[in-house]
Design a protein around this motif. Sequence first.
Motif, PDB file in Angstrom:
ATOM      1  N   ILE A  92       1.518  -2.590   5.993  1.00  0.00           N
ATOM      2  CA  ILE A  92       1.183  -1.810   4.784  1.00  0.00           C
ATOM      3  C   ILE A  92       1.276  -0.313   5.089  1.00  0.00           C
ATOM      4  O   ILE A  92       1.892   0.455   4.338  1.00  0.00           O
ATOM      5  CB  ILE A  92      -0.214  -2.209   4.242  1.00  0.00           C
ATOM      6  CG1 ILE A  92      -0.139  -3.643   3.703  1.00  0.00           C
ATOM      7  CG2 ILE A  92      -0.683  -1.239   3.153  1.00  0.00           C
ATOM      8  CD1 ILE A  92      -1.472  -4.309   3.481  1.00  0.00           C
ATOM      9  N   ALA A  93       0.709   0.108   6.248  1.00  0.00           N
ATOM     10  CA  ALA A  93       0.753   1.542   6.601  1.00  0.00           C
ATOM     11  C   ALA A  93       2.196   2.024   6.721  1.00  0.00           C
ATOM     12  O   ALA A  93       2.543   3.112   6.243  1.00  0.00           O
ATOM     13  CB  ALA A  93       0.000   1.781   7.905  1.00  0.00           C
ATOM     14  N   ASN A  94       3.060   1.220   7.345  1.00  0.00           N
ATOM     15  CA  ASN A  94       4.439   1.663   7.588  1.00  0.00           C
ATOM     16  C   ASN A  94       5.348   1.478   6.379  1.00  0.00           C
ATOM     17  O   ASN A  94       6.472   1.984   6.370  1.00  0.00           O
ATOM     18  CB  ASN A  94       5.020   0.943   8.809  1.00  0.00           C
ATOM     19  CG  ASN A  94       4.359   1.421  10.088  1.00  0.00           C
ATOM     20  OD1 ASN A  94       3.396   2.187  10.050  1.00  0.00           O
ATOM     21  ND2 ASN A  94       4.871   1.003  11.227  1.00  0.00           N
ATOM     22  N   SER A  95       4.849   0.778   5.341  1.00  0.00           N
ATOM     23  CA  SER A  95       5.691   0.552   4.161  1.00  0.00           C
ATOM     24  C   SER A  95       5.977   1.871   3.447  1.00  0.00           C
ATOM     25  O   SER A  95       6.893   1.948   2.629  1.00  0.00           O
ATOM     26  CB  SER A  95       5.041  -0.460   3.212  1.00  0.00           C
ATOM     27  OG  SER A  95       3.862   0.078   2.684  1.00  0.00           O
ATOM     28  N   ARG A  96       5.225   2.950   3.784  1.00  0.00           N
ATOM     29  CA  ARG A  96       5.495   4.242   3.148  1.00  0.00           C
ATOM     30  C   ARG A  96       6.915   4.733   3.470  1.00  0.00           C
ATOM     31  O   ARG A  96       7.459   5.557   2.757  1.00  0.00           O
ATOM     32  CB  ARG A  96       4.444   5.287   3.547  1.00  0.00           C
ATOM     33  CG  ARG A  96       4.456   5.730   5.007  1.00  0.00           C
ATOM     34  CD  ARG A  96       3.191   6.560   5.298  1.00  0.00           C
ATOM     35  NE  ARG A  96       3.200   7.276   6.553  1.00  0.00           N
ATOM     36  CZ  ARG A  96       2.867   6.749   7.738  1.00  0.00           C
ATOM     37  NH1 ARG A  96       2.531   5.463   7.800  1.00  0.00           N
ATOM     38  NH2 ARG A  96       2.866   7.486   8.818  1.00  0.00           N
ATOM     39  N   PHE A  97       7.510   4.220   4.548  1.00  0.00           N
ATOM     40  CA  PHE A  97       8.866   4.638   4.904  1.00  0.00           C
ATOM     41  C   PHE A  97       9.931   3.704   4.320  1.00  0.00           C
ATOM     42  O   PHE A  97      11.117   3.957   4.435  1.00  0.00           O
ATOM     43  CB  PHE A  97       9.024   4.645   6.437  1.00  0.00           C
ATOM     44  CG  PHE A  97       8.039   5.559   7.125  1.00  0.00           C
ATOM     45  CD1 PHE A  97       8.094   6.927   6.942  1.00  0.00           C
ATOM     46  CD2 PHE A  97       7.045   5.037   7.957  1.00  0.00           C
ATOM     47  CE1 PHE A  97       7.187   7.768   7.578  1.00  0.00           C
ATOM     48  CE2 PHE A  97       6.142   5.868   8.591  1.00  0.00           C
ATOM     49  CZ  PHE A  97       6.210   7.243   8.405  1.00  0.00           C
TER      50      PHE A  97
ATOM     51  N   ALA B  93       6.645  -3.110   1.045  1.00  0.00           N
ATOM     52  CA  ALA B  93       6.082  -3.748   2.252  1.00  0.00           C
ATOM     53  C   ALA B  93       6.953  -4.927   2.698  1.00  0.00           C
ATOM     54  O   ALA B  93       7.043  -5.222   3.889  1.00  0.00           O
ATOM     55  CB  ALA B  93       4.652  -4.193   1.988  1.00  0.00           C
ATOM     56  N   ASP B  94       7.632  -5.585   1.719  1.00  0.00           N
ATOM     57  CA  ASP B  94       8.488  -6.733   2.064  1.00  0.00           C
ATOM     58  C   ASP B  94       9.647  -6.334   2.956  1.00  0.00           C
ATOM     59  O   ASP B  94      10.203  -7.165   3.675  1.00  0.00           O
ATOM     60  CB  ASP B  94       9.064  -7.368   0.786  1.00  0.00           C
ATOM     61  CG  ASP B  94       7.996  -8.123   0.044  1.00  0.00           C
ATOM     62  OD1 ASP B  94       6.962  -8.445   0.664  1.00  0.00           O
ATOM     63  OD2 ASP B  94       8.192  -8.372  -1.166  1.00  0.00           O
ATOM     64  N   ASP B  95      10.050  -5.063   2.896  1.00  0.00           N
ATOM     65  CA  ASP B  95      11.198  -4.600   3.691  1.00  0.00           C
ATOM     66  C   ASP B  95      10.823  -4.211   5.112  1.00  0.00           C
ATOM     67  O   ASP B  95      11.698  -3.956   5.936  1.00  0.00           O
ATOM     68  CB  ASP B  95      11.867  -3.400   3.008  1.00  0.00           C
ATOM     69  CG  ASP B  95      12.432  -3.786   1.660  1.00  0.00           C
ATOM     70  OD1 ASP B  95      13.050  -4.861   1.582  1.00  0.00           O
ATOM     71  OD2 ASP B  95      12.233  -3.032   0.694  1.00  0.00           O
TER      72      ASP B  95
END
Length: 251
Positions: free
Chosen positions: A169-174, A178-180
């Motif tokens: 979730i934290a890294n989904s900002r990039f 979130a699925d990616d």
Amino acid sequence: MEKKYGNFTIIVKEDYDNASAVAADVITKFVKTNPAGVLGLATGSTPEGTYSKLAEANHAGKVDFSNITTFNLDEYHPISKTNDQSYDYFMRQKLFNHININPSNVHLPNGEADPHAECVAYEAKIEDAGGICLQLLGIGANGHIGFNEPDTHFPKKTHYCALDKSTIIANSRFFESADDVPKNALTMGIGTIFNAKEILLVVTGEGKADIIDKALFGKIDPQVPASILQLHPKVTLVMDKAAAAKISPKL
Ligand code: F6R
């Protein structure tokens, strides 16, 4: 503010920019005294300021990376080097393309290789280089260092791991969503990191205030992987005021 706390040297600066300048200074001094030294590097938002200051210092002729060797902490798996979310790509964009480092001295775990063989090979490469002299670290809001997520034990060596839900979730900002975010990674182990002669831990932003307090003053617990650093003989912890909010009154 600069204080000693156990084996930690703790430096608190007003803001992110000033904290990044101190972190870049620590690395610059290291490179000047160890021009053929081995640096451990990290990705993420925290070291971006440090990297841009190192690039400035290199352009200004203040530091020479031509004989430095680097090993990054981690890489997603599977991911190709050309994927703009790979840590390989990040490091080239943020640092390696802007300094006079020899590309053959740069190492990241290969996100395209067989994961188990790659971990063994990566750990051996670090050993062959004589081990890491100075390791730059950030900390996850869950206490991870590298991708050593909260666990029942401290993993010793470079290993293939599953990312914690909170890290995805934290890294989904990039990523688009979130699925990616890749669900697995290759990471130096806690033992690999701990073997570095010196650690430079950079922690910035109010979102890290609780976890750095736990890591420094809580019990040494694999549920807070960074807490193991309490036992390391030489740690420089550089923070901005926001990250230091909880610990400053205790120092
Ligand atoms: C990155 C790494 C991670 C980050 C941590 C903090 O190579 O190993 O442990 O240091 O997730 O990330 P940021 O700096 O983005 O908050």
